[in-house]
Design a protein around this motif. Structure first.
Motif, mmCIF file in Angstrom:
data_model
loop_
_atom_site.group_PDB
_atom_site.id
_atom_site.type_symbol
_atom_site.label_atom_id
_atom_site.label_comp_id
_atom_site.label_asym_id
_atom_site.label_seq_id
_atom_site.Cartn_x
_atom_site.Cartn_y
_atom_site.Cartn_z
ATOM 1 N N ALA A 28 -11.598 4.388 5.911
ATOM 2 C CA ALA A 28 -10.941 4.441 7.217
ATOM 3 C C ALA A 28 -11.622 3.472 8.172
ATOM 4 O O ALA A 28 -12.691 2.909 7.886
ATOM 5 C CB ALA A 28 -10.979 5.861 7.783
ATOM 6 N N GLU A 29 -10.969 3.284 9.315
ATOM 7 C CA GLU A 29 -11.549 2.491 10.399
ATOM 8 C C GLU A 29 -11.146 3.110 11.731
ATOM 9 O O GLU A 29 -9.972 3.413 11.950
ATOM 10 C CB GLU A 29 -11.078 1.042 10.342
ATOM 11 N N LEU A 30 -12.115 3.316 12.608
ATOM 12 C CA LEU A 30 -11.867 3.753 13.981
ATOM 13 C C LEU A 30 -12.546 2.762 14.901
ATOM 14 O O LEU A 30 -13.749 2.514 14.777
ATOM 15 C CB LEU A 30 -12.406 5.166 14.222
ATOM 16 N N LYS A 31 -11.752 2.174 15.825
ATOM 17 C CA LYS A 31 -12.297 1.097 16.649
ATOM 18 C C LYS A 31 -11.858 1.276 18.111
ATOM 19 O O LYS A 31 -10.898 0.661 18.561
ATOM 20 C CB LYS A 31 -11.842 -0.271 16.128
ATOM 21 N N PRO A 32 -12.557 2.105 18.879
ATOM 22 C CA PRO A 32 -12.279 2.181 20.320
ATOM 23 C C PRO A 32 -12.935 1.011 21.062
ATOM 24 O O PRO A 32 -14.065 0.625 20.746
ATOM 25 C CB PRO A 32 -12.897 3.521 20.728
ATOM 26 N N ARG A 33 -12.204 0.461 22.048
ATOM 27 C CA ARG A 33 -12.715 -0.689 22.794
ATOM 28 C C ARG A 33 -12.411 -0.529 24.283
ATOM 29 O O ARG A 33 -11.259 -0.348 24.681
ATOM 30 C CB ARG A 33 -12.080 -1.979 22.278
ATOM 31 N N SER A 55 -8.684 1.111 24.555
ATOM 32 C CA SER A 55 -7.707 1.120 23.470
ATOM 33 C C SER A 55 -8.408 1.531 22.179
ATOM 34 O O SER A 55 -9.639 1.435 22.071
ATOM 35 C CB SER A 55 -7.058 -0.256 23.300
ATOM 36 N N GLN A 56 -7.634 1.991 21.214
ATOM 37 C CA GLN A 56 -8.244 2.441 19.956
ATOM 38 C C GLN A 56 -7.326 2.172 18.783
ATOM 39 O O GLN A 56 -6.130 2.427 18.834
ATOM 40 C CB GLN A 56 -8.571 3.937 20.000
ATOM 41 N N ARG A 57 -7.927 1.641 17.741
ATOM 42 C CA ARG A 57 -7.230 1.481 16.457
ATOM 43 C C ARG A 57 -7.809 2.481 15.467
ATOM 44 O O ARG A 57 -9.034 2.591 15.323
ATOM 45 C CB ARG A 57 -7.420 0.061 15.925
ATOM 46 N N THR A 58 -6.924 3.184 14.773
ATOM 47 C CA THR A 58 -7.334 4.133 13.741
ATOM 48 C C THR A 58 -6.562 3.806 12.466
ATOM 49 O O THR A 58 -5.336 3.724 12.486
ATOM 50 C CB THR A 58 -7.030 5.577 14.155
ATOM 51 N N ARG A 59 -7.284 3.617 11.385
ATOM 52 C CA ARG A 59 -6.643 3.285 10.114
ATOM 53 C C ARG A 59 -7.152 4.184 8.988
ATOM 54 O O ARG A 59 -8.321 4.576 8.966
ATOM 55 C CB ARG A 59 -6.926 1.829 9.716
ATOM 56 N N LEU A 60 -6.258 4.455 8.066
ATOM 57 C CA LEU A 60 -6.611 5.112 6.816
ATOM 58 C C LEU A 60 -6.126 4.200 5.693
ATOM 59 O O LEU A 60 -4.936 3.882 5.609
ATOM 60 C CB LEU A 60 -5.949 6.488 6.702
ATOM 61 N N ASN A 61 -7.055 3.776 4.836
ATOM 62 C CA ASN A 61 -6.759 2.743 3.838
ATOM 63 C C ASN A 61 -6.880 3.295 2.425
ATOM 64 O O ASN A 61 -7.874 3.943 2.082
ATOM 65 C CB ASN A 61 -7.734 1.572 4.000
ATOM 66 N N PHE A 62 -5.877 3.012 1.611
ATOM 67 C CA PHE A 62 -5.850 3.424 0.212
ATOM 68 C C PHE A 62 -5.797 2.169 -0.653
ATOM 69 O O PHE A 62 -4.876 1.358 -0.517
ATOM 70 C CB PHE A 62 -4.614 4.277 -0.094
ATOM 71 N N GLY A 63 -6.763 2.012 -1.538
ATOM 72 C CA GLY A 63 -6.789 0.843 -2.409
ATOM 73 C C GLY A 63 -6.800 1.244 -3.870
ATOM 74 O O GLY A 63 -7.490 2.187 -4.270
ATOM 75 N N TYR A 64 -6.009 0.518 -4.679
ATOM 76 C CA TYR A 64 -5.902 0.785 -6.108
ATOM 77 C C TYR A 64 -6.062 -0.528 -6.867
ATOM 78 O O TYR A 64 -5.390 -1.509 -6.555
ATOM 79 C CB TYR A 64 -4.549 1.426 -6.409
ATOM 80 N N LEU A 65 -6.972 -0.564 -7.843
ATOM 81 C CA LEU A 65 -7.221 -1.764 -8.626
ATOM 82 C C LEU A 65 -7.115 -1.442 -10.107
ATOM 83 O O LEU A 65 -7.638 -0.415 -10.570
ATOM 84 C CB LEU A 65 -8.615 -2.334 -8.351
ATOM 85 N N SER A 66 -6.421 -2.315 -10.834
ATOM 86 C CA SER A 66 -6.348 -2.172 -12.288
ATOM 87 C C SER A 66 -6.241 -3.553 -12.900
ATOM 88 O O SER A 66 -6.157 -4.558 -12.201
ATOM 89 C CB SER A 66 -5.140 -1.312 -12.688
ATOM 90 N N THR A 67 -6.203 -3.621 -14.209
ATOM 91 C CA THR A 67 -6.092 -4.911 -14.881
ATOM 92 C C THR A 67 -4.687 -5.486 -14.762
ATOM 93 O O THR A 67 -4.500 -6.705 -14.838
ATOM 94 C CB THR A 67 -6.459 -4.770 -16.367
ATOM 95 N N ASP A 68 -3.680 -4.633 -14.569
ATOM 96 C CA ASP A 68 -2.287 -5.080 -14.497
ATOM 97 C C ASP A 68 -1.840 -5.409 -13.082
ATOM 98 O O ASP A 68 -1.106 -6.372 -12.868
ATOM 99 C CB ASP A 68 -1.354 -4.010 -15.074
ATOM 100 N N PHE A 69 -2.259 -4.590 -12.119
ATOM 101 C CA PHE A 69 -1.841 -4.834 -10.742
ATOM 102 C C PHE A 69 -2.784 -4.123 -9.782
ATOM 103 O O PHE A 69 -3.496 -3.182 -10.143
ATOM 104 C CB PHE A 69 -0.395 -4.379 -10.513
ATOM 105 N N ASN A 70 -2.789 -4.614 -8.544
ATOM 106 C CA ASN A 70 -3.493 -3.981 -7.436
ATOM 107 C C ASN A 70 -2.474 -3.505 -6.414
ATOM 108 O O ASN A 70 -1.377 -4.060 -6.305
ATOM 109 C CB ASN A 70 -4.455 -4.960 -6.757
ATOM 110 N N ALA A 71 -2.844 -2.490 -5.646
ATOM 111 C CA ALA A 71 -1.980 -2.003 -4.578
ATOM 112 C C ALA A 71 -2.857 -1.576 -3.406
ATOM 113 O O ALA A 71 -4.013 -1.174 -3.583
ATOM 114 C CB ALA A 71 -1.124 -0.830 -5.054
ATOM 115 N N TYR A 72 -2.275 -1.667 -2.199
ATOM 116 C CA TYR A 72 -3.033 -1.347 -0.999
ATOM 117 C C TYR A 72 -2.083 -0.820 0.063
ATOM 118 O O TYR A 72 -1.015 -1.393 0.295
ATOM 119 C CB TYR A 72 -3.751 -2.594 -0.482
#
Length: 419
Positions: A28-33, A55-72
């Motif tokens: 995740a990322e939380l960025k208040p400024r 202001s604030q940015r809030t993110r939740l990140n899902f990453g998947y890596l394999s030999t055939d394909f990646n997804a994000y």
């Protein structure tokens, strides 16, 4: 929090095991400024007061890596503190997908499609725009070819519509209609070289009929590193049309830096961005536009130029310097910018003005408290001229400054790797 983490862990470990994934990451990322704006982007005047907000940015990140394909997938909320009441049942901006893409691998080729960030070289034409809380991402298809470790080719395509439809409809989003580009990068010895060709189409209305006008951006960037010094240079030309107007524009830049020791680095730079004379008579547009670049990192951090502004204007000549200090977890940067118009500026009384626009002094500080926590702050002051008043409005004699402070949290919840 532990219960939520456990639930996520169980659910995604099941998915991973069923899909034979190699790796799954959840972070995740939380960025208040905080910002104090007193002449930010445009000159101050008696009619307005300084603005202060968080202001604030809030993110939740899902990453998947394999030999055939990646997804994000990156889910994001951008808000200003207080933009809804404390008992509100809805959010002003809601949750958006900042990125949602998959990339399939086929030999030396890969195919990346979906909502994604596109960034190349110094990010002058294509960039992630990470300073903006919402950042920039494109709905696009990218075909990548990596011939070897030193040679890469990317081809990109985008086609935008308001929504699904049965018949052709006008495109009304404040965005480009389509683009196609080719990017080639090579490295030999200590020199890097990139070539970019970008064809961008924008919709416009001509006698109650929507048409598409295309412009082309063609350029070269290069960089070299040798012991304690490095240098880079870039040149881009733009041609084609903006609506019905012929476009002929140029952007050129060069930067040099030298490490005095392990702590201090000094540098000099210059950038020319062509503009259109206010008394232009040839009927062409000579104003260069860095279409999708991370423009906040260029031409001063007060964003007077090319950050949602200064398009189709008198252009810019920016001479700048920098002094960087880095020690342990602390960093500091001092950067003065000396701005001039690249084209003729005409005042209201029809008198040509001096091209000098003003000087901006930027100070930024950083402290990396840990792997997941970073503090940053900055202060900028603009010393503007009457010529800046002519193109921006406001009052150059007023104090025009900007201050900000930001903390970035990047928690990494878990990673899972399977054989």
């Amino acid at each position: 929090m532990k219960l939520l983490k456990s639930i996520f862990s169980i659910l995604f470990l099941i998915c991973i095991q069923q899909s034979n994934a190699q790796q799954f990451d959840l972070d995740a990322e939380l960025k208040p400024r905080f910002e104090y704006r007193n002449g930010y982007k445009t000159l101050n005047s008696d009619a307005v007061d300084a603005a202060s907000f968080v202001s604030q940015r809030t993110r939740l990140n899902f990453g998947y890596l394999s030999t055939d394909f990646n997804a994000y997938i990156s889910a994001q909320n951008v808000r200003t503190w207080g933009d809804v009441g404390t008992l509100s049942t809805t959010d002003l901006n809601g949750i958006t997908l900042q990125q949602a893409w998959a990339e399939a691998f086929l030999g030396k080729f890969s195919f990346k499609l979906g909502r994604q960030e596109i960034a190349y070289d110094n990010e002058r034409i294509f960039g992630s725009v990470n300073w903006n809380q919402q950042a920039r991402s494109h709905d696009a298809l990218r075909i990548k070819f990596k011939a070897d470790v030193n040679n890469r080719i990317d081809i990109g395509f985008a086609l935008n519509e308001n929504s699904e439809s049965v018949f052709e409809q006008d495109y009304t989003v404040n965005n480009y209609k389509n683009f196609q580009y080719l990017w080639y990068n090579t490295n030999f010895n200590k020199i890097g070289l990139s070539f970019l060709f970008l064809n961008t189409g924008f919709a416009y209305t001509d006698v109650n009929e929507q048409k598409i006008a295309y412009n082309q951006t063609i350029g070269l960037t290069s960089g070299i590193t040798e012991n304690k010094w490095n240098a880079d240079a870039a040149i881009y030309v733009q041609t084609g049309k903006i609506e019905k107007t012929a476009l002929s524009a140029l952007n050129a830049s060069a930067n040099f830096s030298y490490s005095l020791n392990s702590e201090f680095l000094v540098g000099l730079g210059a950038e020319y961005i062509s503009g259109t004379d206010m008394n232009e008579t040839d009927g062409e547009l000579h104003s260069f536009t860095p279409w999708f670049g991370t423009n906040h990192k260029f031409n001063g951090t007060m964003d007077y130029f090319y950050v949602g502004n200064h398009s189709n204007s008198v252009g810019l000549l920016d001479f700048n310097a920098k002094i960087n200090y880095t020690k342990n977890k602390f960093s500091a940067n001092l950067a003065p910018h000396f701005f001039s118009a690249a084209a003729t500026v005409i005042a209201i009384n029809n008198i040509e003005q001096d091209n000098y626009l003003g000087t901006e002094i930027d100070l930024t500080l950083g402290y990396k408290a840990s792997k997941s926590i970073t503090f940053n702050a900055g202060y900028s002051q603009m010393f503007a001229t009457d010529t800046m008043e002519t193109i921006k409005g406001g009052d150059a004699s007023k104090t025009n400054n900007w201050a900000w402070a930001m903390i970035t949290f990047k928690p990494h919840f878990f990673s899972y790797t399977s054989n």
